[in-house]
Design a protein around this motif. Structure first.
Motif, short mmCIF file in Angstrom:
data_model
loop_
_atom_site.label_atom_id
_atom_site.label_comp_id
_atom_site.label_asym_id
_atom_site.label_seq_id
_atom_site.Cartn_x
_atom_site.Cartn_y
_atom_site.Cartn_z
N LYS A 115 0.81 -1.22 0.00
CA LYS A 115 0.00 0.00 0.00
C LYS A 115 0.85 1.27 0.00
O LYS A 115 0.31 2.38 0.13
CB LYS A 115 -0.90 0.02 1.25
CG LYS A 115 -1.85 -1.16 1.36
CD LYS A 115 -3.08 -0.99 0.51
CE LYS A 115 -4.07 -0.06 1.16
NZ LYS A 115 -5.30 0.08 0.38
N THR A 118 0.01 4.87 -1.85
CA THR A 118 -1.31 4.88 -2.50
C THR A 118 -2.09 6.13 -2.09
O THR A 118 -2.80 6.73 -2.91
CB THR A 118 -2.11 3.62 -2.13
OG1 THR A 118 -2.08 3.45 -0.70
CG2 THR A 118 -1.55 2.40 -2.81
N LYS A 119 -1.97 6.53 -0.81
CA LYS A 119 -2.66 7.75 -0.36
C LYS A 119 -2.00 9.00 -0.94
O LYS A 119 -2.67 9.97 -1.27
CB LYS A 119 -2.66 7.82 1.17
CG LYS A 119 -3.59 6.82 1.83
CD LYS A 119 -3.61 7.00 3.35
CE LYS A 119 -4.57 6.00 3.99
NZ LYS A 119 -4.56 6.14 5.47
N TYR A 120 -0.66 8.96 -1.06
CA TYR A 120 0.06 10.13 -1.59
C TYR A 120 -0.30 10.37 -3.05
O TYR A 120 -0.44 11.52 -3.49
CB TYR A 120 1.57 9.92 -1.45
CG TYR A 120 2.38 11.16 -1.75
CD1 TYR A 120 2.69 12.06 -0.75
CD2 TYR A 120 2.83 11.43 -3.04
CE1 TYR A 120 3.42 13.20 -1.01
CE2 TYR A 120 3.56 12.57 -3.32
CZ TYR A 120 3.87 13.45 -2.29
OH TYR A 120 4.58 14.60 -2.55
N LYS A 122 -3.06 9.99 -4.43
CA LYS A 122 -4.39 10.60 -4.55
C LYS A 122 -4.30 12.13 -4.61
O LYS A 122 -5.21 12.78 -5.12
CB LYS A 122 -5.27 10.18 -3.37
CG LYS A 122 -5.73 8.73 -3.45
CD LYS A 122 -6.55 8.35 -2.24
CE LYS A 122 -6.95 6.87 -2.30
NZ LYS A 122 -7.67 6.45 -1.08
N LYS A 123 -3.21 12.69 -4.07
CA LYS A 123 -3.03 14.15 -4.14
C LYS A 123 -2.97 14.62 -5.59
O LYS A 123 -3.44 15.71 -5.92
CB LYS A 123 -1.73 14.56 -3.42
CG LYS A 123 -1.77 14.41 -1.90
CD LYS A 123 -0.48 14.92 -1.30
CE LYS A 123 -0.48 14.77 0.21
NZ LYS A 123 0.78 15.26 0.79
N GLU A 126 -6.80 14.05 -7.05
CA GLU A 126 -7.83 14.97 -6.56
C GLU A 126 -7.52 16.42 -6.93
O GLU A 126 -8.26 17.09 -7.63
CB GLU A 126 -7.98 14.82 -5.04
CG GLU A 126 -8.52 13.44 -4.64
CD GLU A 126 -8.31 13.16 -3.16
OE1 GLU A 126 -7.76 14.03 -2.46
OE2 GLU A 126 -8.67 12.05 -2.71
#
Length: 389
Positions: A115, A118-120, A122-123, A126
């Protein structure tokens, strides 16, 4: 005392502890690169050293081949100056990161959830406002800019999947230009010929060959005791005075030898070679030829480099030896000094590069030469017979 304590290095990859001084008048460029030690060979060249007895005469010199596949830029870091030295302000990563890089962030890739970042990412999907804000902060406050780059293990082929990652300082241009240069190169390859040139003096940083637990004679080079010495002669006879009532750290003792972090300075580049590539619809393998030796041959010796294999990617050839075993990752850094010696400024023209087998007494430079000299062998006949069947 600069080499104390003699213990195992904490890091496997050589760490750059000082980058070259920045010159803003030059265009933006990287100051270091990563490569893998393939092996050694020898070259013949004419020496250009006025005043020497061997001026204009042929000399044979040992050289080391370091394979340097293109590195990929995946991030940028900004540093601000404080009274206690440099401090990281912020880091910006690229949107897409390869699997071989993500492996670096896990101890066990097989059991992990995979993972990372994966959150980074999204920057980017979005809104890029957060990314742009961090880049503007670097441009406004930072004085030192470094890119985060990793090696490509699929191209290196040293039996490892996890990429080596390092920060490389960007020198030249203003801070804004440095950041823009780094962002332009996100997810792009940087080749060795964009960083180093032929005849340049560089520094090699790496970890030496490990030798395990060794005695004082091998580890410190102390004099052996007389032949009839009781209980052995590869020892230190006196390990100190009565007082102070302890053994000083300056007394040679047995212990770990090798696998130490070392920086070797002033290694001259004899050639920045291209890997095997396709040009005009033809596979180009001739990267070991010279103007004097027109034989088409690859830098890989017959049978491959022992304990390494075949060099298919870009490489650099440096004079002499360097630290580490075969396949060891080496950090190549631009020199910190301004060179004025004639030997450092000398233009090198190679006349011959040896590509005979390094496993035994090599007699032939290429397989064609061997076939011409030996003629048809029994194994060639058997091979043709099996093909016919």
């Amino acid at each position: 005392m600069g080499f104390r304590p003699r213990k195992r290095s904490r890091r496997h990859r050589g760490k750059v502890k000082s980058f070259p001084r920045d010159d803003t008048s030059k265009p933006c460029h990287l100051t270091a690169f990563l490569g893998y030690k393939a092996g050694m060979t020898h070259v013949v060249r004419d020496l250009d050293r006025p005043g020497s007895k061997i001026h204009k005469k042929e000399v044979v010199e040992a050289v080391t081949i370091i394979e340097t596949p293109p590195m990929v830029v995946v991030g940028v870091v900004g540093y601000i100056e404080t009274p206690r030295g440099l401090r990281t302000l912020t880091t910006v990563w690229a949107e897409h990161l390869s699997t071989e890089l993500k492996r670096r962030f896990y101890k066990n890739w097989y059991k992990s959830k995979k993972k990372a970042f994966t959150k980074y990412a999204k920057k980017y999907a979005e809104s890029k406002k957060a990314i742009q804000r961090d880049l503007e902060r670097i441009k406004k406050y930072c004085t030192v800019v470094r890119v985060i780059a990793h090696t490509q293990m699929k191209k290196a082929r040293i039996g490892q999947k996890k990429a080596h990652l390092m920060e490389i300082q960007v020198n030249g241009g203003s801070v804004e230009q440095k950041v823009d240069w780094a962002v332009e190169h996100f997810e792009k390859e940087v080749k060795i010929d964009q960083v180093f040139t032929q005849d340049e003096m560089i520094d090699v940083i790496g970890v030496t060959r490990g030798k395990g637990f060794e005695g004082v004679t091998k580890r410190w080079g102390t004099k052996k005791l007389p032949r009839k010495t009781h209980k052995g002669l590869r020892k230190v006879a006196c390990i100190g005075a009565w007082h102070p009532a302890r053994v000083r750290d300056t007394v040679p003792r047995a212990g770990q030898d090798g696998y130490h972090h070392r920086t070797e300075v002033n290694k001259k580049i004899y050639r920045v070679g291209k890997g095997i590539h396709v040009a005009d619809g033809k596979v180009q393998k001739n990267n070991a030829g010279t103007d004097f030796d027109i034989t088409e041959k690859s830098i890989t010796p017959m049978g491959g480099f022992p304990h390494y294999g075949i060099v298919n990617e870009d490489f650099i050839m440096i004079k002499g030896c360097c630290v580490g075993v075969k396949k060891r990752v080496l950090t190549l850094r631009k020199s910190l000094l301004v060179h004025t010696k004639p030997s450092a400024l000398e233009k090198v023209t190679l006349k011959f590069i040896d590509t005979s087998s390094k496993f035994g007494h090599g007699r032939f430079q290429t397989y064609e030469e061997k076939r011409t000299h030996m003629g048809t062998l029994k194994k060639d006949i058997l091979k043709s017979q099996t093909k016919e069947k």
